[in-house]
Design an enzyme around this catalytic site. Structure first.
Site, PDB file in Angstrom:
ATOM      1  N   GLY A  18       0.745  -1.193   0.166  1.00  0.00           N
ATOM      2  CA  GLY A  18       0.103   0.156  -0.030  1.00  0.00           C
ATOM      3  C   GLY A  18       0.886   1.134   0.078  1.00  0.00           C
ATOM      4  O   GLY A  18       0.457   2.215  -0.763  1.00  0.00           O
ATOM      5  N   GLN A 113     -15.523  -9.120   1.328  1.00  0.00           N
ATOM      6  CA  GLN A 113     -15.208  -8.154   0.244  1.00  0.00           C
ATOM      7  C   GLN A 113     -15.797  -8.197  -1.212  1.00  0.00           C
ATOM      8  O   GLN A 113     -16.510  -7.286  -1.753  1.00  0.00           O
ATOM      9  CB  GLN A 113     -13.714  -7.962   0.020  1.00  0.00           C
ATOM     10  CG  GLN A 113     -13.025  -7.334   1.325  1.00  0.00           C
ATOM     11  CD  GLN A 113     -11.590  -7.199   1.483  1.00  0.00           C
ATOM     12  OE1 GLN A 113     -11.046  -7.312   0.270  1.00  0.00           O
ATOM     13  NE2 GLN A 113     -11.056  -6.678   2.322  1.00  0.00           N
ATOM     14  N   ASP A 160       5.013 -11.772 -12.014  1.00  0.00           N
ATOM     15  CA  ASP A 160       5.823 -12.816 -12.557  1.00  0.00           C
ATOM     16  C   ASP A 160       6.208 -12.826 -13.911  1.00  0.00           C
ATOM     17  O   ASP A 160       7.443 -12.812 -14.318  1.00  0.00           O
ATOM     18  CB  ASP A 160       4.902 -14.106 -12.485  1.00  0.00           C
ATOM     19  CG  ASP A 160       4.171 -14.351 -11.138  1.00  0.00           C
ATOM     20  OD1 ASP A 160       5.109 -14.447 -10.125  1.00  0.00           O
ATOM     21  OD2 ASP A 160       3.031 -14.202 -10.906  1.00  0.00           O
ATOM     22  N   HIS A 188      -0.251 -17.983  -9.526  1.00  0.00           N
ATOM     23  CA  HIS A 188       0.793 -17.182  -8.861  1.00  0.00           C
ATOM     24  C   HIS A 188       1.329 -18.025  -7.772  1.00  0.00           C
ATOM     25  O   HIS A 188       1.087 -17.575  -6.558  1.00  0.00           O
ATOM     26  CB  HIS A 188       0.103 -15.847  -8.468  1.00  0.00           C
ATOM     27  CG  HIS A 188       1.288 -14.989  -7.740  1.00  0.00           C
ATOM     28  ND1 HIS A 188       2.458 -14.454  -8.343  1.00  0.00           N
ATOM     29  CD2 HIS A 188       1.214 -14.607  -6.621  1.00  0.00           C
ATOM     30  CE1 HIS A 188       3.016 -13.975  -7.417  1.00  0.00           C
ATOM     31  NE2 HIS A 188       2.453 -13.709  -6.470  1.00  0.00           N
TER      32      HIS A 188
HETATM   33  P1  NAD Z   1       1.350  -6.186   4.745  1.00  0.00           P
HETATM   34  O1  NAD Z   1       1.437  -7.108   5.949  1.00  0.00           O
HETATM   35  O2  NAD Z   1       2.598  -5.098   4.762  1.00  0.00           O
HETATM   36  O3  NAD Z   1       0.295  -5.474   4.796  1.00  0.00           O
HETATM   37  C1  NAD Z   1      -1.102  -5.877   4.773  1.00  0.00           C
HETATM   38  C2  NAD Z   1      -2.047  -4.844   5.119  1.00  0.00           C
HETATM   39  O4  NAD Z   1      -3.470  -5.656   4.934  1.00  0.00           O
HETATM   40  C3  NAD Z   1      -2.068  -4.760   6.532  1.00  0.00           C
HETATM   41  O5  NAD Z   1      -1.680  -3.302   6.752  1.00  0.00           O
HETATM   42  C4  NAD Z   1      -3.140  -5.007   7.344  1.00  0.00           C
HETATM   43  O6  NAD Z   1      -3.679  -4.555   8.316  1.00  0.00           O
HETATM   44  C5  NAD Z   1      -4.135  -5.053   6.030  1.00  0.00           C
HETATM   45  N1  NAD Z   1      -5.259  -6.053   6.016  1.00  0.00           N
HETATM   46  C6  NAD Z   1      -5.456  -7.252   6.746  1.00  0.00           C
HETATM   47  N2  NAD Z   1      -6.472  -7.814   6.639  1.00  0.00           N
HETATM   48  C7  NAD Z   1      -7.511  -6.843   6.203  1.00  0.00           C
HETATM   49  C8  NAD Z   1      -8.748  -6.664   5.528  1.00  0.00           C
HETATM   50  N3  NAD Z   1      -9.545  -7.633   5.866  1.00  0.00           N
HETATM   51  N4  NAD Z   1      -9.130  -5.785   5.063  1.00  0.00           N
HETATM   52  C9  NAD Z   1      -8.310  -4.651   4.619  1.00  0.00           C
HETATM   53  N5  NAD Z   1      -7.086  -4.441   5.177  1.00  0.00           N
HETATM   54  C10 NAD Z   1      -6.646  -5.741   5.658  1.00  0.00           C
HETATM   55  O7  NAD Z   1       1.650  -7.001   3.402  1.00  0.00           O
HETATM   56  P2  NAD Z   1       2.048  -6.634   2.019  1.00  0.00           P
HETATM   57  O8  NAD Z   1       3.543  -6.715   1.848  1.00  0.00           O
HETATM   58  O9  NAD Z   1       1.675  -5.222   1.670  1.00  0.00           O
HETATM   59  O10 NAD Z   1       1.418  -7.945   1.167  1.00  0.00           O
HETATM   60  C11 NAD Z   1       0.016  -7.927   1.137  1.00  0.00           C
HETATM   61  C12 NAD Z   1      -0.420  -9.054   0.242  1.00  0.00           C
HETATM   62  O11 NAD Z   1      -0.072  -9.100  -1.022  1.00  0.00           O
HETATM   63  C13 NAD Z   1       0.204 -10.433   0.819  1.00  0.00           C
HETATM   64  O12 NAD Z   1      -0.811 -11.265   0.991  1.00  0.00           O
HETATM   65  C14 NAD Z   1       1.276 -10.706  -0.040  1.00  0.00           C
HETATM   66  O13 NAD Z   1       1.561 -12.286  -0.115  1.00  0.00           O
HETATM   67  C15 NAD Z   1       0.651 -10.354  -1.300  1.00  0.00           C
HETATM   68  N6  NAD Z   1       1.487 -10.114  -2.386  1.00  0.00           N
HETATM   69  C16 NAD Z   1       1.331 -10.558  -3.699  1.00  0.00           C
HETATM   70  C17 NAD Z   1       1.852 -10.703  -4.901  1.00  0.00           C
HETATM   71  C18 NAD Z   1       1.555 -10.976  -6.137  1.00  0.00           C
HETATM   72  O14 NAD Z   1       2.288 -10.811  -7.082  1.00  0.00           O
HETATM   73  N7  NAD Z   1       0.212 -11.348  -6.459  1.00  0.00           N
HETATM   74  C19 NAD Z   1       3.204 -10.062  -4.554  1.00  0.00           C
HETATM   75  C20 NAD Z   1       3.464  -9.576  -3.551  1.00  0.00           C
HETATM   76  C21 NAD Z   1       2.892  -9.680  -2.391  1.00  0.00           C
HETATM   77  C1  LMR Z   2       5.659 -12.445  -4.553  1.00  0.00           C
HETATM   78  O1  LMR Z   2       5.476 -13.247  -5.614  1.00  0.00           O
HETATM   79  O2  LMR Z   2       6.635 -11.823  -4.434  1.00  0.00           O
HETATM   80  C2  LMR Z   2       4.744 -12.418  -3.793  1.00  0.00           C
HETATM   81  O3  LMR Z   2       3.587 -13.416  -4.234  1.00  0.00           O
HETATM   82  C3  LMR Z   2       5.099 -12.962  -2.253  1.00  0.00           C
HETATM   83  C4  LMR Z   2       5.284 -14.246  -2.109  1.00  0.00           C
HETATM   84  O4  LMR Z   2       4.697 -14.883  -0.886  1.00  0.00           O
HETATM   85  O5  LMR Z   2       5.890 -14.879  -2.856  1.00  0.00           O
END
Ligand code: NAD
Ligand code: LMR
Length: 329
Positions: A18, A113, A160, A188
């Site tokens: 975020g 959601q 990716d 993913h």
């Molecule tokens: P983070 O822990 O820094 O932030 C997650 C935030 O989500 C926190 O502030 C938390 O309070 C909030 N949260 C939790 N439950 C919630 C809800 N019900 N409603 C609203 N907010 C909520 O994590 P991050 O590093 O920002 O990662 C977030 C997600 O993205 C993780 O699941 C991570 O694995 C995923 N991610 C996906 C990819 C992808 O390529 N698809 C890549 C990187 C990370």
């Molecule tokens: C990533 O691909 O970097 C994210 O999905 C985080 C993870 O758990 O691999």
């Protein structure tokens, strides 16, 4: 003429993705340099204060396109009137965890959601799920939004895709801008299949240009598929700025279209193309135009690729069955 601001809802606004994402949205990189945005941030109650801090910083950046910021701890209000929703909020995995380990922990977030999007989002809502396990979380949200066309729910494999572009450009000694038609297939997760057999480098077959099957099997595919874990190992936290950047790319491409002669990778609801069971949210080669995506049709799939696509899609079917058992869909 002043344009009406586009409502962009971001969940997990106080998290690390975020923090990297919101400033880029507010600066116009998500939708375009002439499109004003209104941010609607959703957080859990304990993190609302931190989100307020980020909102103060956004205000201090004085972005001309940012027409307002509202912060919520209630999904129904956060998605009310949303045109674009970035579902980032979820727990990231830590060292030693696989993304599938997050199914139960995070799956529960996406049902309410989905319901909130169904109840209150704008008619043109576009949803990108980033929170892991992203494909299956997108499926959960989509299943709880029966009044929204299923095509509006997508999950992120653009990170990716970008990782694969970077690795291939290093190997071939070319700029990423010379590579076209790369594809991420499937989930993913570590089973994803980054496919260079249909890709082109400066108009020629990428696989033939590289001509190194050992590199493909022992280096390229595992490096791309396990890059998330490698970042967690190195940084002590999951990828954030690159994930935010890929989210910007995903929505920007969805809204503004793919370039002629190219495609991108997006996890979208399968219509049965390439043998992927209908309804699974799987990554495909996708073109976009006029705010709509379509799966690229008619590609010949060789046996090497077929086996890898089937393995990743098989994992998606298992994840769907697991969330069914948990009562999430
Ligand atoms: P983070 O822990 O820094 O932030 C997650 C935030 O989500 C926190 O502030 C938390 O309070 C909030 N949260 C939790 N439950 C919630 C809800 N019900 N409603 C609203 N907010 C909520 O994590 P991050 O590093 O920002 O990662 C977030 C997600 O993205 C993780 O699941 C991570 O694995 C995923 N991610 C996906 C990819 C992808 O390529 N698809 C890549 C990187 C990370
Ligand atoms: C990533 O691909 O970097 C994210 O999905 C985080 C993870 O758990 O691999």
């Amino acid at each position: 003429m002043t344009r009406t601001p586009v409502n962009v809802t971001v969940t997990g606004a106080a998290g690390q993705i975020g923090y990297a994402l919101l400033f880029r949205i507010a600066s116009g990189q998500l939708l375009g340099a002439d499109v004003p945005v209104r941010l609607r941030l959703l957080e859990i109650p304990q993190a609302v204060k931190a989100a307020e801090g980020t909102a103060m910083e956004l205000e201090d950046a004085a972005f001309p396109l940012l027409s307002g910021i509202d912060i919520f701890d209630d999904a129904a209000r956060a998605f009310d009137g949303a045109n674009v929703a970035l579902l980032v909020g979820a727990r990231p995995r830590t060292k030693g965890m696989e993304r599938g380990d997050l199914l139960e922990a995070n799956g529960g977030i996406f049902k309410p959601q989905g319901e909130a999007i169904n109840a209150g989002a704008a008619d043109d809502i576009k949803v990108l799920v980033v929170g892991n396990p992203a494909n299956t979380n997108a499926l959960i949200a989509q299943q709880h939004a029966p009044d929204v066309p299923a095509a509006r729910f997508t999950a992120m494999t653009r990170l990716d895709h970008n990782r694969a572009l970077a690795q291939l450009s290093k190997k071939a000694g070319v700029s990423v801008s010379e590579i076209r038609k790369l594809t991420i297939w499937g989930n993913h997760s570590a089973t994803q299949y980054p496919d260079i057999f249909r890709a082109e480098i400066a108009g020629k077959s990428a696989a033939e240009t590289v001509n190194d099957q050992a590199w493909l099997e022992d280096d390229f595919i595992p490096t791309v598929a396990k890059r998330g874990a490698a970042i967690i190992e190195a940084r002590g936290a999951s990828s954030a700025a690159s994930a935010a950047s890929a989210a910007i790319d995903h929505v920007h491409t969805w809204v503004n279209g793919t370039a002629e002669g190219d495609w991108t990778s997006m996890a979208v609801v399968s219509d049965g193309s390439y043998g992927v069971p209908e309804g699974l949210i799987s990554s495909f080669p996708v073109t976009t135009s006029g705010g709509e995506w379509s799966i690229v049709q008619g590609l010949e799939i060789d046996d090497f690729s077929r086996a890898r696509i089937d393995a990743s899609v098989g994992e998606l079917a298992e994840e769907r069955d697991a969330v069914r058992k948990l009562g999430l869909i």
